[in-house]
Design a protein around this motif. Structure first.
Motif, PDB file in Angstrom:
ATOM      1  N   THR A  67      12.680  -9.306  -7.403  1.00  9.96           N
ATOM      2  CA  THR A  67      11.394  -8.951  -6.824  1.00  9.96           C
ATOM      3  C   THR A  67      10.392  -8.905  -7.960  1.00  9.96           C
ATOM      4  O   THR A  67      10.764  -8.795  -9.138  1.00  9.96           O
ATOM      5  CB  THR A  67      11.409  -7.577  -6.116  1.00  9.96           C
ATOM      6  N   THR A  96       6.906  -8.196   0.565  1.00 14.00           N
ATOM      7  CA  THR A  96       7.795  -7.150   1.076  1.00 14.00           C
ATOM      8  C   THR A  96       7.141  -5.781   1.071  1.00 14.00           C
ATOM      9  O   THR A  96       7.622  -4.872   1.746  1.00 14.00           O
ATOM     10  CB  THR A  96       9.106  -7.082   0.258  1.00 14.00           C
ATOM     11  N   ASP A  97       6.048  -5.617   0.320  1.00 10.75           N
ATOM     12  CA  ASP A  97       5.372  -4.325   0.280  1.00 10.75           C
ATOM     13  C   ASP A  97       3.942  -4.529  -0.200  1.00 10.75           C
ATOM     14  O   ASP A  97       3.692  -5.373  -1.065  1.00 10.75           O
ATOM     15  CB  ASP A  97       6.114  -3.365  -0.664  1.00 10.75           C
ATOM     16  N   ALA A  98       3.042  -3.764   0.357  1.00 11.16           N
ATOM     17  CA  ALA A  98       1.648  -3.747  -0.082  1.00 11.16           C
ATOM     18  C   ALA A  98       1.193  -2.303  -0.064  1.00 11.16           C
ATOM     19  O   ALA A  98       1.422  -1.591   0.915  1.00 11.16           O
ATOM     20  CB  ALA A  98       0.780  -4.602   0.832  1.00 11.16           C
ATOM     21  N   THR A  99       0.588  -1.872  -1.160  1.00  6.37           N
ATOM     22  CA  THR A  99       0.091  -0.499  -1.227  1.00  6.37           C
ATOM     23  C   THR A  99      -1.348  -0.518  -1.720  1.00  6.37           C
ATOM     24  O   THR A  99      -1.754  -1.397  -2.492  1.00  6.37           O
ATOM     25  CB  THR A  99       0.949   0.380  -2.155  1.00  6.37           C
ATOM     26  N   SER A 124      -1.695  -3.224  -4.756  1.00  6.10           N
ATOM     27  CA  SER A 124      -0.430  -3.663  -5.352  1.00  6.10           C
ATOM     28  C   SER A 124       0.423  -4.302  -4.271  1.00  6.10           C
ATOM     29  O   SER A 124       0.458  -3.811  -3.145  1.00  6.10           O
ATOM     30  CB  SER A 124       0.335  -2.485  -5.948  1.00  6.10           C
ATOM     31  N   VAL A 125       1.097  -5.396  -4.635  1.00  9.70           N
ATOM     32  CA  VAL A 125       2.002  -6.055  -3.701  1.00  9.70           C
ATOM     33  C   VAL A 125       3.321  -6.351  -4.402  1.00  9.70           C
ATOM     34  O   VAL A 125       3.366  -6.530  -5.614  1.00  9.70           O
ATOM     35  CB  VAL A 125       1.422  -7.364  -3.109  1.00  9.70           C
ATOM     36  N   THR A 126       4.380  -6.404  -3.609  1.00  7.06           N
ATOM     37  CA  THR A 126       5.696  -6.785  -4.098  1.00  7.06           C
ATOM     38  C   THR A 126       6.170  -7.957  -3.258  1.00  7.06           C
ATOM     39  O   THR A 126       5.992  -7.960  -2.044  1.00  7.06           O
ATOM     40  CB  THR A 126       6.686  -5.613  -3.977  1.00  7.06           C
ATOM     41  N   THR A 157       6.254  -7.302  -8.733  1.00  7.41           N
ATOM     42  CA  THR A 157       5.110  -6.544  -8.247  1.00  7.41           C
ATOM     43  C   THR A 157       3.911  -6.860  -9.120  1.00  7.41           C
ATOM     44  O   THR A 157       4.042  -6.984 -10.340  1.00  7.41           O
ATOM     45  CB  THR A 157       5.408  -5.033  -8.286  1.00  7.41           C
ATOM     46  N   ASN A 201       9.565 -10.889  -2.746  1.00 11.02           N
ATOM     47  CA  ASN A 201      10.975 -11.128  -3.051  1.00 11.02           C
ATOM     48  C   ASN A 201      11.135 -12.505  -3.691  1.00 11.02           C
ATOM     49  O   ASN A 201      10.149 -13.181  -3.986  1.00 11.02           O
ATOM     50  CB  ASN A 201      11.846 -10.954  -1.800  1.00 11.02           C
ATOM     51  N   SER A 247      -0.658 -11.217  -4.656  1.00 12.16           N
ATOM     52  CA  SER A 247       0.499 -11.981  -4.170  1.00 12.16           C
ATOM     53  C   SER A 247       0.743 -13.201  -5.044  1.00 12.16           C
ATOM     54  O   SER A 247       1.886 -13.498  -5.397  1.00 12.16           O
ATOM     55  CB  SER A 247       0.292 -12.417  -2.719  1.00 12.16           C
TER      56      SER A 247
END
Length: 167
Positions: free
Chosen positions: A35, A56-59, A46-48, A37, A50, A80
Motif C-alpha cells: 500500500t 482504499t482510504d481517504a481522510t 490523505s489517500v491510501t 499513502t 493498494n 491518488s
C-alpha cells in the motif's frame, strides 16, 4: 556423451524455471500486501491505495473544510496519483530480481534442435507493470496520464425522496 550433456543442461533449466516460479509466487504475495499513502494540501487530504492502484482510504485533516469541493476533488486526484506512483515504484523494486534473471536462461532452441524460440511471446514487460490503469502502458510511459475505463456516471436527475410511496 552429447545426450548426457543435453539431459544435464535441461535438468539445470528445469531447476532454474522452478526457482523462478517460486520467486514469482513470493514476489506476487509481497506485492499484494503493498500500500502507499500520499498527503497533499498541507496534510488536509490523505489517500491510501493498494498494489493495483485502487483507493482504499481517504481522510480529511484539519482545515479541509476550508477547501472548496473542486479543490477537494483535485486534492484527492493529486494524492491518488502520488500514491499510485509510489506503489508502482515499489512494485518494480519487488520485480527487479525476476527481470534481472530473464537473460540467464538459455533458449529452448539452444537445448532442443528445431524447437522454435518462444522468448518473443513472453510478456517480459508485464513484471514491471503490475500497477497501471492503462493496459497498453509500458515502463517508459511512467508520465502517461491515468486512464480509467471502468468508471460510472452518476445520473443527476432527482429520483425521489425517502418519504415517496415507492419505498
Amino acid at each position: 556423451m552429447e545426450n548426457e550433456y543435453a539431459r544435464a543442461e535441461l535438468a539445470s533449466v528445469v531447476d532454474e524455471v522452478q526457482r523462478q516460479l517460486r520467486l514469482a509466487a513470493t514476489i506476487e504475495e509481497q506485492r499484494r500486501q503493498l500500500t502507499a499513502t500520499a498527503s497533499v494540501r498541507g496534510n488536509r487530504v490523505s489517500v491510501t491505495v493498494n498494489a493495483t492502484g485502487q483507493l482504499t482510504d481517504a481522510t480529511f485533516g484539519p482545515g479541509a473544510e476550508d477547501l472548496s469541493y473542486a479543490e477537494l476533488a483535485r486534492a484527492v486526484t493529486e494524492a491518488s496519483a502520488q500514491a499510485i506512483a509510489e506503489v508502482t515504484r515499489r512494485s518494480r523494486e519487488l520485480a527487479a530480481p525476476m527481470t534481472a534473471n530473464y537473460g540467464r536462461l538459455p533458449k529452448l532452441s539452444d537445448l532442443i534442435e528445431g524447437m522454435p524460440d518462444l522468448s518473443d511471446a513472453l510478456p517480459t514487460t508485464r513484471l514491471t507493470q503490475w500497477v497501471t490503469t492503462d493496459p497498453e502502458a509500458t515502463p517508459a510511459d511512467e508520465d502517461a496520464p491515468l486512464v480509467f475505463d471502468d468508471t460510472e456516471t452518476l445520473d443527476s436527475t432527482p429520483r425521489g425522496t425517502v418519504d415517496d410511496s415507492g419505498w
